[in-house]
Design an enzyme around this catalytic site. Structure first.
Site, PDB file in Angstrom:
ATOM      1  N   HIS A  22       7.483  13.214  -6.195  1.00 30.90           N
ATOM      2  CA  HIS A  22       8.543  12.958  -5.207  1.00 30.90           C
ATOM      3  C   HIS A  22       9.893  13.450  -5.741  1.00 30.90           C
ATOM      4  CE1 HIS A  22       5.918   9.297  -3.971  1.00 30.90           C
ATOM      5  NE2 HIS A  22       5.763  10.222  -3.033  1.00 30.90           N
ATOM      6  N   LYS A  46       1.061  -3.493   4.391  1.00 31.49           N
ATOM      7  CA  LYS A  46       1.190  -4.929   4.129  1.00 31.49           C
ATOM      8  C   LYS A  46       0.983  -5.214   2.645  1.00 31.49           C
ATOM      9  CE  LYS A  46       0.104  -6.825   8.648  1.00 31.49           C
ATOM     10  NZ  LYS A  46      -0.355  -5.655   9.404  1.00 31.49           N
ATOM     11  N   ARG A  95       0.806  18.934  -1.344  1.00 30.92           N
ATOM     12  CA  ARG A  95       0.240  19.148  -2.672  1.00 30.92           C
ATOM     13  C   ARG A  95      -0.982  20.046  -2.613  1.00 30.92           C
ATOM     14  NH1 ARG A  95      -0.013  12.838  -3.462  1.00 30.92           N
ATOM     15  NH2 ARG A  95      -0.810  13.287  -1.391  1.00 30.92           N
ATOM     16  N   SER A 133       1.139   8.174  -5.407  1.00 29.29           N
ATOM     17  CA  SER A 133       1.500   6.774  -5.685  1.00 29.29           C
ATOM     18  C   SER A 133       0.237   5.935  -5.828  1.00 29.29           C
ATOM     19  CB  SER A 133       2.362   6.222  -4.542  1.00 29.29           C
ATOM     20  OG  SER A 133       3.548   6.961  -4.421  1.00 29.29           O
TER      21      SER A 133
END
Ligand code: PNS
Length: 165
Positions: A22, A46, A95, A133
């Site tokens: 990022h 969530k 990517r 991530s």
């Protein structure tokens, strides 16, 4: 305030957490556009590891010395947020080919919702093409090293998070 011809880009995402992939895209965007706003989705998942406020604080810390990089959170439709911030470009990182299908869908949906906003795809440096991530969280949770794949401050926050859970 934007100067009349400022080219403002938003770089939206979950950033749970921010990775060096990022960071690489943001720095490329900061060279290309007058301003780039890192826009962190509030209700991305969530089960996010970090709250939106934590994700914003970590990214703000990384870019505190970059005058044309801003970090904010947003809710609702991305194109509404982009219009609110007078951004004419949405930046997304690509990517690998596997990213493409979903990114194409989003770009075309966003074009339908906000025809004046253009999506621009950027490729990160090759050493980050496998970094996500999700994988960072998984490797870290299982005790693997993530040094060099996330900013130092993010690695520190991951350690703190692990210690507190
Ligand atoms: O990092 P991510 O999870 O791939 O980012 C996805 C994100 C935040 C860019 C996307 O979910 C989004 O823009 N959400 C906001 C709601 C919206 O506008 N949805 C329609 C987009 S096609």
């Amino acid at each position: 305030m934007n100067a009349p011809r400022d080219r403002v880009a938003v770089y939206p995402g979950s950033f749970d957490p921010l990775t060096n992939g990022h960071v690489d895209i943001i720095l490329r965007g900061a060279r290309l556009f007058d301003r780039i706003i890192v826009a962190i989705l509030r209700n991305a998942e969530k089960h996010a590891l970090f709250t939106a406020d934590e994700r914003v604080a970590m990214a703000q810390d990384v870019f505190r010395e970059y005058a044309n990089v801003e970090v904010e959170s947003f809710d609702g439709l991305l194109v509404d947020y982009a219009e609110l911030r007078h951004a004419s470009v949405i930046v997304r990182g690509l990517r690998a080919v596997s990213d493409f299908e979903f990114e194409l869908q989003m770009a075309l949906m966003n074009r339908r919702l906000g025809p004046d906003i253009e999506t621009v795809f950027m490729m990160p440096a090759e050493q980050y093409t496998y970094v996500s991530s999700r994988l960072i969280k998984e490797v870290f949770a299982l005790g693997g090293p993530v040094t060099g794949l996330v900013p130092d401050g993010v690695e520190e926050r991951l350690r703190e998070k692990r210690a507190s859970t």
